[in-house]
Design an enzyme around this catalytic site. Structure first.
Site, PDB file in Angstrom:
ATOM      1  N   CYS A   1       1.015  -1.026   0.402  1.00  0.00           N
ATOM      2  CA  CYS A   1       0.008  -0.367   0.010  1.00  0.00           C
ATOM      3  C   CYS A   1       1.054   0.953  -0.032  1.00  0.00           C
ATOM      4  O   CYS A   1       0.110   2.105  -0.288  1.00  0.00           O
ATOM      5  CB  CYS A   1      -1.636  -0.073   1.338  1.00  0.00           C
TER       6      CYS A   1
ATOM      7  N   HIS B   1      -2.697   6.422   1.895  1.00  0.00           N
ATOM      8  CA  HIS B   1      -3.384   5.745   1.975  1.00  0.00           C
ATOM      9  C   HIS B   1      -4.917   5.163   1.959  1.00  0.00           C
ATOM     10  O   HIS B   1      -5.243   5.449   3.382  1.00  0.00           O
ATOM     11  CB  HIS B   1      -2.619   4.393   2.145  1.00  0.00           C
TER      12      HIS B   1
ATOM     13  N   ASN C   1      -9.651  -0.811   0.132  1.00  0.00           N
ATOM     14  CA  ASN C   1      -8.769  -0.420   0.393  1.00  0.00           C
ATOM     15  C   ASN C   1      -8.322  -1.075  -0.552  1.00  0.00           C
ATOM     16  O   ASN C   1      -8.146  -2.441  -1.225  1.00  0.00           O
ATOM     17  CB  ASN C   1      -8.499  -1.659   1.556  1.00  0.00           C
TER      18      ASN C   1
END
Ligand code: ACO
Length: 333
Positions: free
Chosen positions: A112, A256, A286
């Site tokens: 990420c 993120h 996500n």
């Protein structure tokens, strides 16, 4: 000092929308639980669009908005943990699809934090004389989700984000690192740990964990939460200190998109208002290495960036790995 400017952005979100209620049909959960614990309302799922394909769509938009021909690119840096092949790399495939015949190609596996790592690597190449670099994050994360684990499968979505970077004048600082000792907090295996000659078990403790020999993402949500809410503020303070600015001078802190509660806790810890950050995890979940690129593209299209604004990006994820960069929005964009 020499810095970077983002001259074009693009993104691609696959058309299939999975609402929280769709997950209640698969695992023991509810829309309300997912929304209150994560902030996610829905996410996009690829129905088979490969990782390179989503990247190509995002990259074409970024190149168009940067008014750049693929042949002008000196490099392509591709961040993903869900590439379509072990080899060739996603950046090689993308280079061919775009016709970017003069670009060197690098894939990075920085989870990420991938897009932020890619930006910092691009900065180093720009310093050494390169002119235009495409950075792209593209993920097919929903193919790595364990649909028997209600705490993790609800989090993930698919998509891609891309930026064209050029050299500029202005501030630039970065802080990158990892906590490899804590890697088992979130991981996914690439290949089964075996060959025809193997007589002993694996040496790696990962393989003795539940799901350790599967390719699904396995995660200790509480550990990730504790680490992320500490490392994000530390990274922001680090890049500000290196650039000689106060954190209150940051105009946009783009994080993120892991989980709304992580974002809120990090902003609170930094004593910065939520209005200084941008969130779209409500719509996309996500998307790992793609999430910051998708945010940048949406923010750019919404006209949120103004010349000279100080932009801080922070990614964090499996590894455990983290990366922060601080730069100004180009004065000549
Ligand atoms: N629906 C209903 N109940 C659930 C669900 C679900 N989807 N998931 C977990 N639960 C249950 C658990 O089984 C547990 O039940 P129990 O007490 O009977 O055992 C209860 O909820 C509490 O579980 P916790 O794990 O303590 O739940 P928590 O409140 O911590 O929320 C979550 C779980 C959302 C995963 C949280 O830990 C979190 O946000 N962690 C961060 C993880 C993250 O963002 N990862 C992203 C990937 S990594 C990255 O991008 C950096």
């Amino acid at each position: 000092m020499i810095s970077i400017k983002i001259t074009g952005t693009g993104s691609y979100l696959p058309p299939i929308v999975a609402a929280n209620s769709d997950y209640a049909d698969i695992v023991d959960t509810s829309s309300e639980w997912i929304l209150t614990r994560t902030g996610i309302e829905e996410r996009r799922l690829s129905s088979g669009e490969p990782t390179w394909y989503m990247a190509q769509k995002a990259a074409e938009q970024a190149l168009m908005s940067a008014d750049t021909d693929p042949g002008e690119l000196d490099g392509i840096i591709f961040a993903t943990i869900s590439g379509d092949y072990t080899t060739p790399s996603m950046s090689c495939v993308l280079q061919g699809k775009l016709g970017a015949k003069n670009a060197l190609t690098i894939d990075i596996n920085c989870a990420c934090a991938g897009l932020v790592y890619a930006i910092d690597i691009a900065y180093r190449y720009l310093l050494s004389g390169f002119n235009k670099i495409l950075v792209v994050g593209s993920e097919n994360l929903t193919k790595l989700a364990d649909y028997s684990d209600r705490a993790s499968c609800i989090l993930f979505g698919d998509g891609a984000g891309a930026c064209v970077l050029e050299k500029s004048e202005g501030i630039y600082s970065s802080q990158l690192g990892s906590a490899g000792d804590d890697g088992t907090a979130i991981f996914a295996r690439s290949q089964p740990p075996q060959n025809v000659f193997m007589t002993k078990g694996s040496l790696n403790e990962y393989d003795r964990l539940p799901l350790g020999n599967k390719h699904y993402i396995t995660m200790d949500g509480k550990e990730i939460y504790k680490w992320a809410t500490r490392i994000v503020p530390e990274t922001v303070r680090g890049v500000c200190q290196k650039a000689g600015i106060d954190k209150s001078e940051i105009d946009w802190l783009v994080l993120h998109q892991a989980n709304m509660r992580i974002l809120e806790a990090a902003m609170k810890n930094l004593d910065l208002p939520m209005s200084k950050t941008y969130t779209n995890l409500q719509k996309y979940g996500n998307t790992s290495g793609a999430s910051i690129g998708i945010c940048l593209d949406e923010m750019n299209r919404e006209g949120l960036f103004k010349s000279g604004q100080k932009i801080c990006l922070v990614g964090f994820g499996a590894g455990l790995i983290y990366a922060g960069v601080l730069f100004e929005w180009g004065r000549d964009n």
